[in-house]
Design a protein around this motif. Structure first.
Motif, PDB file in Angstrom:
ATOM      1  N   ILE A  59      47.497  31.714  35.396  1.00  9.35           N
ATOM      2  CA  ILE A  59      47.078  32.908  34.650  1.00  9.35           C
ATOM      3  C   ILE A  59      46.030  33.693  35.428  1.00  9.35           C
ATOM      4  O   ILE A  59      46.119  34.917  35.575  1.00  9.35           O
ATOM      5  CB  ILE A  59      46.535  32.525  33.256  1.00  9.35           C
ATOM      6  CG1 ILE A  59      47.679  32.187  32.313  1.00  9.35           C
ATOM      7  CG2 ILE A  59      45.701  33.676  32.667  1.00  9.35           C
ATOM      8  CD1 ILE A  59      47.229  31.805  30.922  1.00  9.35           C
ATOM      9  N   PHE A  60      45.023  32.997  35.937  1.00  7.14           N
ATOM     10  CA  PHE A  60      43.929  33.707  36.600  1.00  7.14           C
ATOM     11  C   PHE A  60      44.302  34.159  38.013  1.00  7.14           C
ATOM     12  O   PHE A  60      43.619  35.004  38.582  1.00  7.14           O
ATOM     13  CB  PHE A  60      42.670  32.836  36.593  1.00  7.14           C
ATOM     14  CG  PHE A  60      42.031  32.755  35.231  1.00  7.14           C
ATOM     15  CD1 PHE A  60      41.220  33.765  34.757  1.00  7.14           C
ATOM     16  CD2 PHE A  60      42.277  31.673  34.393  1.00  7.14           C
ATOM     17  CE1 PHE A  60      40.651  33.709  33.495  1.00  7.14           C
ATOM     18  CE2 PHE A  60      41.714  31.596  33.131  1.00  7.14           C
ATOM     19  CZ  PHE A  60      40.892  32.623  32.673  1.00  7.14           C
ATOM     20  N   GLN A  61      45.401  33.630  38.549  1.00  8.42           N
ATOM     21  CA  GLN A  61      45.917  34.132  39.820  1.00  8.42           C
ATOM     22  C   GLN A  61      46.755  35.390  39.625  1.00  8.42           C
ATOM     23  O   GLN A  61      46.682  36.332  40.418  1.00  8.42           O
ATOM     24  CB  GLN A  61      46.789  33.064  40.498  1.00  8.42           C
ATOM     25  CG  GLN A  61      46.035  31.943  41.169  1.00  8.42           C
ATOM     26  CD  GLN A  61      46.987  30.919  41.746  1.00  8.42           C
ATOM     27  OE1 GLN A  61      48.207  30.972  41.530  1.00  8.42           O
ATOM     28  NE2 GLN A  61      46.443  29.953  42.480  1.00  8.42           N
ATOM     29  N   ARG A  62      47.569  35.391  38.556  1.00  7.39           N
ATOM     30  CA  ARG A  62      48.615  36.401  38.422  1.00  7.39           C
ATOM     31  C   ARG A  62      48.275  37.545  37.474  1.00  7.39           C
ATOM     32  O   ARG A  62      48.949  38.575  37.510  1.00  7.39           O
ATOM     33  CB  ARG A  62      49.899  35.723  37.929  1.00  7.39           C
ATOM     34  CG  ARG A  62      50.475  34.677  38.879  1.00  7.39           C
ATOM     35  CD  ARG A  62      50.958  35.326  40.178  1.00  7.39           C
ATOM     36  NE  ARG A  62      51.923  36.376  39.916  1.00  7.39           N
ATOM     37  CZ  ARG A  62      53.232  36.158  39.800  1.00  7.39           C
ATOM     38  NH1 ARG A  62      53.723  34.936  39.920  1.00  7.39           N
ATOM     39  NH2 ARG A  62      54.050  37.164  39.562  1.00  7.39           N
ATOM     40  N   SER A  63      47.280  37.391  36.621  1.00  6.94           N
ATOM     41  CA  SER A  63      46.965  38.447  35.659  1.00  6.94           C
ATOM     42  C   SER A  63      45.953  39.421  36.247  1.00  6.94           C
ATOM     43  O   SER A  63      45.213  39.097  37.175  1.00  6.94           O
ATOM     44  CB  SER A  63      46.397  37.843  34.367  1.00  6.94           C
ATOM     45  OG  SER A  63      47.317  36.949  33.780  1.00  6.94           O
ATOM     46  N   LEU A  64      45.936  40.619  35.689  1.00  6.58           N
ATOM     47  CA  LEU A  64      45.017  41.652  36.168  1.00  6.58           C
ATOM     48  C   LEU A  64      43.563  41.266  35.862  1.00  6.58           C
ATOM     49  O   LEU A  64      43.285  40.699  34.801  1.00  6.58           O
ATOM     50  CB  LEU A  64      45.344  42.980  35.506  1.00  6.58           C
ATOM     51  CG  LEU A  64      46.727  43.574  35.849  1.00  6.58           C
ATOM     52  CD1 LEU A  64      46.983  44.816  35.011  1.00  6.58           C
ATOM     53  CD2 LEU A  64      46.809  43.902  37.336  1.00  6.58           C
ATOM     54  N   PRO A  65      42.630  41.569  36.752  1.00  7.80           N
ATOM     55  CA  PRO A  65      41.223  41.187  36.548  1.00  7.80           C
ATOM     56  C   PRO A  65      40.640  41.705  35.238  1.00  7.80           C
ATOM     57  O   PRO A  65      39.889  40.990  34.570  1.00  7.80           O
ATOM     58  CB  PRO A  65      40.514  41.792  37.767  1.00  7.80           C
ATOM     59  CG  PRO A  65      41.575  41.862  38.815  1.00  7.80           C
ATOM     60  CD  PRO A  65      42.856  42.170  38.080  1.00  7.80           C
ATOM     61  N   LEU A  66      40.988  42.930  34.856  1.00  7.96           N
ATOM     62  CA  LEU A  66      40.441  43.474  33.606  1.00  7.96           C
ATOM     63  C   LEU A  66      40.916  42.658  32.408  1.00  7.96           C
ATOM     64  O   LEU A  66      40.155  42.430  31.463  1.00  7.96           O
ATOM     65  CB  LEU A  66      40.859  44.939  33.437  1.00  7.96           C
ATOM     66  CG  LEU A  66      40.328  45.652  32.178  1.00  7.96           C
ATOM     67  CD1 LEU A  66      38.803  45.667  32.181  1.00  7.96           C
ATOM     68  CD2 LEU A  66      40.887  47.064  32.090  1.00  7.96           C
ATOM     69  N   ALA A  67      42.161  42.197  32.446  1.00 11.24           N
ATOM     70  CA  ALA A  67      42.727  41.442  31.327  1.00 11.24           C
ATOM     71  C   ALA A  67      42.121  40.047  31.214  1.00 11.24           C
ATOM     72  O   ALA A  67      42.100  39.454  30.133  1.00 11.24           O
ATOM     73  CB  ALA A  67      44.244  41.339  31.466  1.00 11.24           C
ATOM     74  N   THR A  68      41.643  39.493  32.321  1.00 12.60           N
ATOM     75  CA  THR A  68      41.096  38.127  32.296  1.00 12.60           C
ATOM     76  C   THR A  68      39.577  38.084  32.362  1.00 12.60           C
ATOM     77  O   THR A  68      38.987  37.008  32.401  1.00 12.60           O
ATOM     78  CB  THR A  68      41.654  37.312  33.483  1.00 12.60           C
ATOM     79  OG1 THR A  68      41.315  37.970  34.713  1.00 12.60           O
ATOM     80  CG2 THR A  68      43.166  37.170  33.380  1.00 12.60           C
ATOM     81  N   GLU A  69      38.943  39.257  32.334  1.00  8.78           N
ATOM     82  CA  GLU A  69      37.497  39.327  32.504  1.00  8.78           C
ATOM     83  C   GLU A  69      36.749  38.455  31.505  1.00  8.78           C
ATOM     84  O   GLU A  69      35.775  37.783  31.851  1.00  8.78           O
ATOM     85  CB  GLU A  69      37.039  40.780  32.389  1.00  8.78           C
ATOM     86  CG  GLU A  69      35.577  41.004  32.708  1.00  8.78           C
ATOM     87  CD  GLU A  69      35.201  42.472  32.688  1.00  8.78           C
ATOM     88  OE1 GLU A  69      34.022  42.773  32.924  1.00  8.78           O
ATOM     89  OE2 GLU A  69      36.084  43.326  32.433  1.00  8.78           O
TER      90      GLU A  69
END
Length: 404
Positions: A352-362
């Protein structure tokens, strides 16, 4: 029920003409405790109207008066408190081989609870007869009568047409398709019956118990199969026909395993508990069910640990797309496999933290279930409680001259 801040703020008046006794009860429940003066300020109602609404609620034993804080002079004000003992709900989370059943008060607290062995494939008449018989025993154990039952909530392991309370083409529930569960109970209980998919009630239970401050949550159940319950703006999102969240049948690139749905390469067919057990058996490891997989991981089996970590990565691949699309604040991992294996959780987080956008996982949290195998029965209770205590339902009950 635990106190929570009214979404409009503690002192913003409501529209006076819309404030029925049912709405006043909702305000009291949301606040936890209120004096009459505080209730008048919060609703914008005249004190005489507040007195009328409160007298109605007191007469129906939906609220009671408790001694308030010390005053600076004169008689101390009394506080109004919701009477969560004014009725009970019957709730159950039915699985493939067993169900958790409970009698809860109107605050969601369990008064009597048990796990009952059952075979969902035996069909609705057989299974529901067992459930209803056990409900009767639990009522007796809780010291309550059938006349105290205000509603029934059930979760089942398959798709549900939520507005009708009917399973819809459930792959592991032979004989249940189109069966009216509310209709079956109607001949036995004078109370509303709500039915939903098991992962949806798990999502509701987990959100209510641990994440009410977060509006957007995904609950992932990894057991024999894989499913997802969606909480959007604090409510379960069913989609147009009740099929929202069926991530177990999203295809994984490059996979060709045949799924029970008839397609190939589905996440569930590759990484569900049944699929993992089958793959272990093919390697000569004794495993038949998802529970065997969990047991092997706990015992330190290298093949089982490796497969579960890989399953976590596959699940993370699908969830990364969900994170980018839905932008949840919390992802809760539950189910037999999900809540018992740190290896699966680690694999999910990794991808998840590799493939998702930084804003979405902030600020994204990926966590194991806090309720464990009680998430479903808690969610079933909350589902029916929120229904029977809605302002509309309370007002209708008052007009009929009965309790909540």
């Amino acid at each position: 029920m635990a106190a929570r801040e009214d979404q409009e703020g503690p002192s913003r008046p409501l529209a006076g003409e819309a404030i029925s006794a049912g709405t006043v009860l909702r305000v009291i429940r949301d606040a936890g405790t209120l004096t009459r003066a505080e209730l008048a300020r919060r609703t914008g109602l005249a004190r005489s109207t507040v007195a009328q609404r409160v007298d109605t609620l007191l007469r129906h034993e939906l609220v009671y008066e408790a001694a308030g804080a010390d005053s600076t002079g004169g008689r101390p004000p009394t506080s109004l408190v919701f009477n969560d003992g004014s009725g009970v709900v019957l709730c159950g989370d039915l699985g493939v081989t067993h169900g958790r059943l409970a009698v809860c008060d109107l605050g969601g607290a369990s008064l009597a609870e048990e796990i009952e062995e059952l075979d969902i494939a035996a069909g609705p008449e057989t299974v529901l007869a067992i459930v209803d018989e056990r409900f009767g025993a639990l009522l007796e154990q809780a010291g309550r009568a059938s006349s105290h039952v205000r509603g029934i909530g059930l979760g089942v392991p398959g798709p549900v047409a939520f507005d009708r309370g009917e399973p819809a083409n459930p792959p592991i529930m032979p004989g249940w398709d189109g069966f009216s569960i509310p209709g079956w109970f109607a001949a036995r209980h004078d109370a509303p019956v709500l039915v939903d998919n098991d992962v949806n009630i798990m999502a509701l239970g987990e959100h209510w118990a641990n994440w009410r401050g977060r509006d957007h949550l995904l609950f992932i159940k990894v057991g024999t199969g894989i499913g997802c319950g969606i909480v959007a703006r604090g409510r379960i999102h069913h989609g147009a026909k009740g099929a929202a969240g069926d991530i177990g049948h999203i295809r994984l690139a490059g996979e060709e395993a045949t799924c029970r749905c008839g397609n190939v390469g589905c996440l569930e067919a590759v990484s569900g508990g049944a699929a993992l057990a089958r793959r272990l058996a093919e390697q000569g490891v004794e495993a038949r069910t998802s529970r065997d997989v969990v047991r092997l991981v706990k015992e330190g089996s290298a093949p089982a640990t490796r497969l579960v970590r890989e399953a976590g990565r596959n699940l993370g691949e699908v969830l990364a797309g969900c994170v980018n699309f839905f932008n949840p604040e919390v992802i809760v991992i539950g189910g037999d496999v999900g809540q018992s294996s740190q290896q699966l959780l680690a694999g999910v987080r990794e991808v998840i933290f590799q493939r998702s956008l930084p804003l979405a996982t902030e600020e994204l949290r990926v966590v194991p279930s806090g309720l464990g195998d009680r998430a479903g029965v808690v969610g079933a209770a909350i589902m029916v409680i929120e229904h029977v205590l809605s302002p509309q339902a309370i007002d209708q009950a008052i007009r009929r001259g009965v309790g909540a």
